[in-house]
Design a protein around this motif. Structure first.
Motif, PDB file in Angstrom:
ATOM      1  N   VAL A 160       0.853  -1.189   0.000  1.00 31.49           N
ATOM      2  CA  VAL A 160       0.000   0.000   0.000  1.00 31.49           C
ATOM      3  C   VAL A 160       0.890   1.240   0.000  1.00 31.49           C
ATOM      4  CG1 VAL A 160      -1.723   1.317   1.290  1.00 31.49           C
ATOM      5  CG2 VAL A 160      -1.876  -1.179   1.171  1.00 31.49           C
ATOM      6  N   SER A 196      -7.520  10.041 -10.511  1.00 33.23           N
ATOM      7  CA  SER A 196      -7.427   8.607 -10.852  1.00 33.23           C
ATOM      8  C   SER A 196      -6.035   8.259 -11.379  1.00 33.23           C
ATOM      9  CB  SER A 196      -8.464   8.262 -11.920  1.00 33.23           C
ATOM     10  OG  SER A 196      -8.098   8.899 -13.128  1.00 33.23           O
ATOM     11  N   ASP A 234      -3.763   3.139  -9.406  1.00 30.95           N
ATOM     12  CA  ASP A 234      -4.701   2.204  -8.771  1.00 30.95           C
ATOM     13  C   ASP A 234      -4.908   2.523  -7.302  1.00 30.95           C
ATOM     14  OD1 ASP A 234      -5.018   0.903 -11.098  1.00 30.95           O
ATOM     15  OD2 ASP A 234      -3.621  -0.741 -10.640  1.00 30.95           O
ATOM     16  N   GLN A 235      -3.827   2.942  -6.662  1.00 32.39           N
ATOM     17  CA  GLN A 235      -3.898   3.191  -5.213  1.00 32.39           C
ATOM     18  C   GLN A 235      -4.890   4.316  -4.915  1.00 32.39           C
ATOM     19  OE1 GLN A 235      -1.685   1.894  -2.698  1.00 32.39           O
ATOM     20  NE2 GLN A 235      -0.093   0.887  -3.857  1.00 32.39           N
ATOM     21  N   ARG A 276      -7.344   5.315  -6.901  1.00 36.35           N
ATOM     22  CA  ARG A 276      -8.710   4.869  -7.275  1.00 36.35           C
ATOM     23  C   ARG A 276      -9.294   4.012  -6.156  1.00 36.35           C
ATOM     24  NH1 ARG A 276      -6.436   4.825 -12.541  1.00 36.35           N
ATOM     25  NH2 ARG A 276      -5.586   2.743 -12.264  1.00 36.35           N
ATOM     26  N   ARG A 277      -8.455   3.169  -5.594  1.00 38.39           N
ATOM     27  CA  ARG A 277      -8.894   2.305  -4.491  1.00 38.39           C
ATOM     28  C   ARG A 277      -9.246   3.173  -3.259  1.00 38.39           C
ATOM     29  NH1 ARG A 277     -11.509  -1.338  -2.554  1.00 38.39           N
ATOM     30  NH2 ARG A 277     -10.731  -2.567  -0.846  1.00 38.39           N
ATOM     31  N   ASP A 295     -12.627   4.496  -3.699  1.00 36.44           N
ATOM     32  CA  ASP A 295     -13.648   3.462  -3.443  1.00 36.44           C
ATOM     33  C   ASP A 295     -13.909   3.327  -1.944  1.00 36.44           C
ATOM     34  OD1 ASP A 295     -13.855   2.983  -6.090  1.00 36.44           O
ATOM     35  OD2 ASP A 295     -12.546   1.212  -6.096  1.00 36.44           O
ATOM     36  N   LEU A 296     -12.837   3.376  -1.168  1.00 38.59           N
ATOM     37  CA  LEU A 296     -12.986   3.154   0.273  1.00 38.59           C
ATOM     38  C   LEU A 296     -13.653   4.329   0.974  1.00 38.59           C
ATOM     39  CD1 LEU A 296      -9.559   1.479   1.055  1.00 38.59           C
ATOM     40  CD2 LEU A 296     -11.807   0.403   1.041  1.00 38.59           C
TER      41      LEU A 296
END
Ligand code: SF4
Length: 326
Positions: free
Chosen positions: A42, A67, A70-71, A73-74, A77-78
């Motif tokens: 992470v 964006s 990936d980190q 974007r994740r 999401d969280l």
């Protein structure tokens, strides 16, 4: 309402044009003062952005993620789940040369505008909007001109202040000696306020940061893109302007980043590169070989864990690197 932006590439001017207050999340005073425990892989910067977003994203505030990886974007999401209405993901195109990328950015620009309106923002009249955009452009140009007039920390703090509150306050007296020390470039991801010790350590070891090309440094001020003032009424023109100033490692091809670096590395006679990356950031960590190949300069790689937990070793590594460059 304050709108916290997790990337310098999200146009803060647009927030201001809508009567809201843009804040660079990465410049928040609390950012980086504590390194959270992270799961393997992470990114520490993404993790801290997420933690801050959770505390700053309430009814009176909003948070915008980019964006770019990936980190992030994740992270969206969280944090986006419980308070959907006050969180936004700005999709930044991974390519920059095609018409499709331009169209995607413009579509995101318009979607972001609707998000700001949903928060209660109201677009100001064209004349006021143009004043805000021109003012920010001038502030960026003024800050860019300081690269050799301030010590590395002072310069980085001026840029952070701009991302935090939009001000380009410059101390009247220059405190840098443009001829002292071995010129090096610091290239990489975001360098938070708590991590500016890296810059101090370089200067203490006889170096001079001739180029702060971190995501929160000179690079975050964008390109000097010509833009006709008083043209804020054109959505397409504005979107192109904001898109064209992005210079980052996640863009493909990465030629814009490397052209920007090359111009400054050559102009400033840079003799070595400090590659800075957050723990868990594969994007910047993987850049070492490309930087070496592109510029043929010695490279020292530093990560956020070293900057946080082992200061004597950090100072020792930087001093050893400076010895090689001398
Ligand atoms: S430092 Fe790297 S992994 Fe972390 S958010 Fe930025 S680009 Fe993504």
């Amino acid at each position: 309402m304050e709108v916290y932006l997790a990337s310098p590439w999200i146009p803060r001017e647009l927030v201001e044009v809508h009567g809201l207050v843009p804040r660079g999340l990465f410049c928040a005073p609390a950012f980086g003062t504590a390194t959270p425990r992270m799961a393997e892989g992470v990114c520490s910067f993404a993790q801290q952005s997420l933690e801050l977003a959770r505390t700053h994203c309430g009814q009176d505030n909003a948070v915008v993620f980019g964006s770019s990886c990936d980190q992030m974007r994740r992270g969206f999401d969280l944090v986006g789940e419980p308070q959907k209405t006050n969180v936004f993901l700005f999709n930044l195109p991974a390519t920059w040369q095609s018409d499709a990328a331009q169209h995607l950015f413009r579509a995101e620009f318009e979607r972001f505008t609707r998000f700001l309106e949903r928060l209660g923002g109201r677009r100001q009249a064209d004349e006021s909007a143009a004043t805000i955009i021109d003012g920010a452009r001038d502030a960026r140009a003024k800050l860019r001109s300081l690269w050799n007039k301030l010590r590395a920390r002072g310069f980085a703090e001026c840029i952070a202040r701009f991302h935090w509150d939009g001000r380009a306050i410059v101390e009247p007296a220059s405190d840098a000696n443009a001829d002292a020390g071995v010129p090096v470039a610091v290239v990489g991801g975001p360098l938070t306020q708590a991590q500016l010790v890296i810059l101090d350590a370089i200067e203490s070891a006889g170096g001079r940061v001739a180029l702060n090309a971190t995501e929160t440094g000179e690079r975050s001020l964008g390109l000097e893109t010509p833009f006709p003032g008083r043209a804020a009424g054109s959505t397409g023109g504005l979107a192109r302007f904001f898109f064209s100033r992005i210079i980052d490692v996640w863009q493909r091809p990465n030629t814009r980043l490397y052209a920007w670096l090359r111009e400054r590395i050559e102009e400033r006679n840079v003799r070595g590169i400090v590659l800075w990356h957050h723990v868990g950031c594969d994007l910047w960590r993987a850049e070492a070989a490309s930087l070496r190949e592109a510029f043929g300069l010695p490279i020292l790689t530093l990560d956020s864990e070293q900057a946080h937990s082992d200061r004597p070793r950090l100072a020792h590594r930087i001093a050893a690197f400076m010895e090689i460059l001398k």
